[in-house]
Design a protein around this motif. Structure first.
Motif, short mmCIF file in Angstrom:
data_model
loop_
_atom_site.label_atom_id
_atom_site.label_comp_id
_atom_site.label_asym_id
_atom_site.label_seq_id
_atom_site.Cartn_x
_atom_site.Cartn_y
_atom_site.Cartn_z
N CYS A 239 1.80 -5.59 -6.40
CA CYS A 239 3.11 -6.27 -6.68
C CYS A 239 3.73 -6.86 -5.26
O CYS A 239 3.27 -6.27 -4.40
CB CYS A 239 3.84 -5.18 -7.46
SG CYS A 239 4.26 -3.80 -6.30
N ASP A 240 4.72 -7.40 -5.54
CA ASP A 240 5.52 -8.05 -4.20
C ASP A 240 6.38 -6.76 -4.00
O ASP A 240 6.41 -6.45 -2.63
CB ASP A 240 6.13 -9.08 -4.79
CG ASP A 240 5.19 -10.52 -4.99
OD1 ASP A 240 4.09 -10.50 -4.08
OD2 ASP A 240 5.60 -11.07 -5.64
N TYR A 241 7.19 -6.23 -4.86
CA TYR A 241 8.08 -5.35 -4.65
C TYR A 241 7.82 -3.88 -5.29
O TYR A 241 7.66 -4.29 -6.74
CB TYR A 241 9.43 -5.70 -4.78
CG TYR A 241 10.02 -6.89 -3.96
CD1 TYR A 241 10.56 -6.60 -2.58
CD2 TYR A 241 9.55 -8.07 -4.37
CE1 TYR A 241 11.04 -7.59 -1.88
CE2 TYR A 241 9.75 -9.02 -3.58
CZ TYR A 241 10.48 -8.89 -2.29
OH TYR A 241 10.83 -9.87 -1.24
N LEU A 242 7.95 -2.95 -4.69
CA LEU A 242 7.78 -1.41 -5.43
C LEU A 242 9.34 -1.00 -5.21
O LEU A 242 9.51 -0.55 -4.25
CB LEU A 242 7.01 -0.65 -4.90
CG LEU A 242 6.84 0.96 -5.56
CD1 LEU A 242 6.58 0.97 -6.83
CD2 LEU A 242 5.64 1.65 -4.62
N TYR B 81 -0.53 -4.94 3.65
CA TYR B 81 0.02 -4.46 2.56
C TYR B 81 0.08 -2.98 2.71
O TYR B 81 -0.24 -2.21 3.53
CB TYR B 81 -0.97 -4.49 1.21
CG TYR B 81 -1.02 -6.14 0.77
CD1 TYR B 81 -0.04 -6.60 0.08
CD2 TYR B 81 -2.25 -6.71 1.08
CE1 TYR B 81 -0.16 -7.82 -0.48
CE2 TYR B 81 -2.21 -7.92 0.82
CZ TYR B 81 -1.26 -8.62 0.08
OH TYR B 81 -1.28 -9.92 -0.44
N VAL C 255 -0.32 1.87 -5.81
CA VAL C 255 0.30 0.51 -6.07
C VAL C 255 0.48 -0.19 -4.82
O VAL C 255 0.70 0.41 -3.49
CB VAL C 255 1.84 0.87 -6.30
CG1 VAL C 255 2.62 -0.54 -6.34
CG2 VAL C 255 1.89 1.52 -7.71
N CYS D 170 1.99 -3.07 -2.47
CA CYS D 170 3.04 -4.04 -2.55
C CYS D 170 3.29 -4.35 -0.86
O CYS D 170 2.86 -3.77 -0.18
CB CYS D 170 4.22 -2.95 -2.99
SG CYS D 170 4.65 -1.68 -1.76
N LYS D 171 3.91 -5.62 -1.03
CA LYS D 171 4.26 -6.12 0.27
C LYS D 171 5.68 -5.49 0.60
O LYS D 171 5.92 -5.14 1.85
CB LYS D 171 4.77 -7.68 -0.18
CG LYS D 171 3.42 -8.33 -0.53
CD LYS D 171 3.75 -9.89 -0.56
CE LYS D 171 2.71 -10.64 -1.04
NZ LYS D 171 3.02 -12.21 -1.28
#
Length: 598
Positions: free
Chosen positions: A33-36, A153, A169, A171-172
């Motif tokens: 994902c981009d944001y967690l 990441y 997860v 994420c970025k």
């Protein structure tokens, strides 16, 4: 849309994701994902709502340990309501207030305050809207775990199913909510309690007041511990809903506090002036203490003892004038904090009070000194860090909704380095115990933040003025942009007054304030080189293409209306499209094409 929804939210994982989890070993599989985002309370949901709106390609994983969204509201007492009006609470894309004008806009109504049940339904509706865009995956009943770095990441673990399943997860960026809102039902008693004492959080009042029928009360006496919002709610509930006589109540007030008069501050008939009246007392007086007395004289603030010592505490509680008069009739004990409750007496800071434990219910409404985390930010605290966004600081006074939305806007529209973005944000740091000068600091910090952002990024004002969580937004005051501009820059001179107040604080002209709340110039010389549009032309094109793809794939946020519907009025089409997706700010060709889908 805000009707009764399922009370418990299952994890909203896609079918593909579930299949992937079944066919991969846990240590090999990573959910990207981009944001967690950790925390499905107001701050987290408001951030995601604006993030998805401003970035039509962003993907999000939302994690929360509760079984449903809502943060501390999940644990709130059943008779709890917002103490501010609903028109500015929640997320930007979904309205909460019931009182609307002829155009469907929420209006400033002090009596329109959502109940806890309505708020939980609202938060469910928000998460369901997230799901519709197919870019958000939610894990409830889940715990956020440890972290490791892989290339560019970050990988974090999430424990679900009571720890039986672990999900990695990738994420970025990680988004954390750094507040600590804890209601009494979420913790053990803060003081030692003798085993014979009936000591309950106010959540239990609905069960504890009566035996079987409303006329058969269990207790003869009720002792309320706590002088904040929860204590006030407990007293008003006992008096108004349970018909308990006020002679049966004893209120432990460790420190007297200032109250905002809700029916004055949010008086619809006064419009913008009800909000801008907060400035003159600080400009007219030479001390914060005298400014509060000025507020009291004008009816904006109140206290339990008008002729008593001037309170030094202000934790932003809102009450009506009628409620204040009723609270003044309650028997109060002012001997400091309760240190312990023994079998036959209460031990307080400044003495002891005899009690009869057999027929008395002690109601726990106590709170700590850290303003639920809002007032305990380290001096080196920053919102933007490499690979991380920290939510929590109040950037808009008394308004965590708009504060989180503002951070999300900056995250998606300002491409400068984290250090530069942080230099544009002013908020109170250090430990603040709800002292009365905190209000002054919040006012100045918000003005400095808005001035810094609007001066450097011309698109910020459009976002700020159009946000439903902004109490000054024209949509809450008849919809006239001209009227808003006149209020800010015309005869009322709100902007000029804000600037004058900031100068007064910076010059330390208040007799009882020895610091400047950190509003000194933070912007480096490299950040002062004129206005900046926030992103390059290439980034704008990329954002336009992301919008196009989100519409084609059914991933637009907020969800678009039925695309098969034909609209003959082109002007109405453009207005509706702008309200939905903001495409009026994009190149004209994109506006026309976007409207052609409708």
């Amino acid at each position: 849309m805000l009707g009764s929804l399922a009370s418990t939210m299952d994890t909203c994982q896609s079918t593909n994701l579930q299949n992937d989890l079944q066919h991969h070993e846990q240590d090999e599989f990573e959910v990207p994902c981009d944001y967690l985002v950790v925390g499905a309370g107001l701050a987290g949901l408001s951030f995601i709502d604006t993030l998805l709106t401003e970035n039509q390609a962003a993907t999000v994983i939302l994690v929360d340990r509760n079984s449903r969204p809502g943060g501390h509201w999940v644990h709130a007492y059943s008779f709890c309501k917002l103490h501010q009006p609903s028109f500015i609470y929640g997320v930007n894309s979904i309205k909460l207030g019931k009182n609307r004008d002829s155009k469907g806009n929420e209006i400033m109504d002090p009596n329109d305050r959502a109940t806890v049940a309505e708020l939980l339904d609202y938060f469910n509706a928000v998460v369901n809207q997230f799901k519709e865009c197919k870019r958000v995956t939610c894990y409830f009943n889940a715990e956020f775990g440890h972290h490791q770095t892989k290339a560019k990441y970050n990988v974090y673990t999430i424990a679900t199913n009571r720890g039986e399943t672990t999900i990695n997860v990738r994420c970025k960026k990680l988004v954390l909510v750094n507040t600590n809102v804890i209601v009494p039902s979420m913790r053990a008693p803060l003081i030692p309690i003798h085993k014979t004492i009936k000591f309950k959080p106010l959540n239990c009042l609905t069960e504890e007041v009566f035996n079987k029928k409303p006329i058969d009360q269990k207790y003869q006496k009720y002792v309320i511990l706590g002088a904040g919002k929860t204590g006030i709610d407990a007293i008003l509930y006992l008096l108004n809903d349970c018909n308990v006589d006020k002679s049966q109540l004893t209120w432990i007030i460790s420190r007297d506090v200032w109250f905002f008069m809700r029916d004055i501050m949010f008086d619809e008939s006064k419009g913008y002036r009800s909000l801008t009246d907060l400035l003159p007392p600080f400009l007219q007086e030479n001390s914060v203490k005298d400014a509060y007395l000025n507020f009291e004289k004008n009816g904006i603030m109140g206290r339990l003892q008008p002729d008593g010592d001037v309170p030094e505490v202000f934790k932003v509680p809102f009450i009506d004038r009628d409620e204040l008069e009723l609270l003044r009739t309650i028997n109060a004990i002012r001997m400091g904090r309760v240190q312990s409750i023994e079998e036959n007496k209460m031990i307080l800071d400044h003495g002891e009070v005899p009690i009869t434990s057999s027929n008395t219910l002690f109601v726990d409404c106590m709170a700590g000194d850290d303003m639920y985390g809002y007032g305990s930010l380290a001096e080196d605290y920053e919102i933007f860090e490499p690979g991380r966004v920290n939510l929590g600081p109040i950037l808009s006074i008394f308004n965590p909704s708009l504060s989180s939305a503002l951070v999300a806007y900056m995250e998606t529209n300002i491409v400068d380095e984290d250090e530069t973005k942080n230099q544009l944000l002013y908020f109170l740091k250090g430990h603040l115990s709800g002292n009365r000068e905190m209000f002054l600091g919040m006012l100045c910090s918000e003005f400095k933040t808005n001035l810094a952002l609007s001066g450097k990024f011309k698109s910020f004002l459009k976002f700020y003025v159009s946000s439903r969580t902004n109490p000054m937004s024209p949509q809450h005051h008849g919809g006239s942009l001209f009227r808003y501009l006149w209020q800010v820059f015309g005869t009322p001179a709100t902007a000029k007054k804000c600037s004058a107040l900031t100068v007064k604080v910076k010059n330390k002209e208040f007799e009882d304030v020895e610091h400047t709340f950190g509003i000194e110039e933070r912007i480096s010389s490299s950040s002062k080189k004129g206005r900046n549009k926030g992103m390059s032309q290439g980034k704008k094109i990329e954002k336009t293409m992301a919008l196009r793809r989100s519409i084609e794939l059914g991933q637009h946020y907020p969800p678009l209306p039925n695309l098969k519907t034909k609209i003959k009025d082109k002007d109405a089409c453009k207005r509706g499209c702008w309200q939905i997706c903001g495409c009026a700010s994009l190149p004209q060709a994109m506006t026309s094409e976007c409207c052609a889908h409708l």
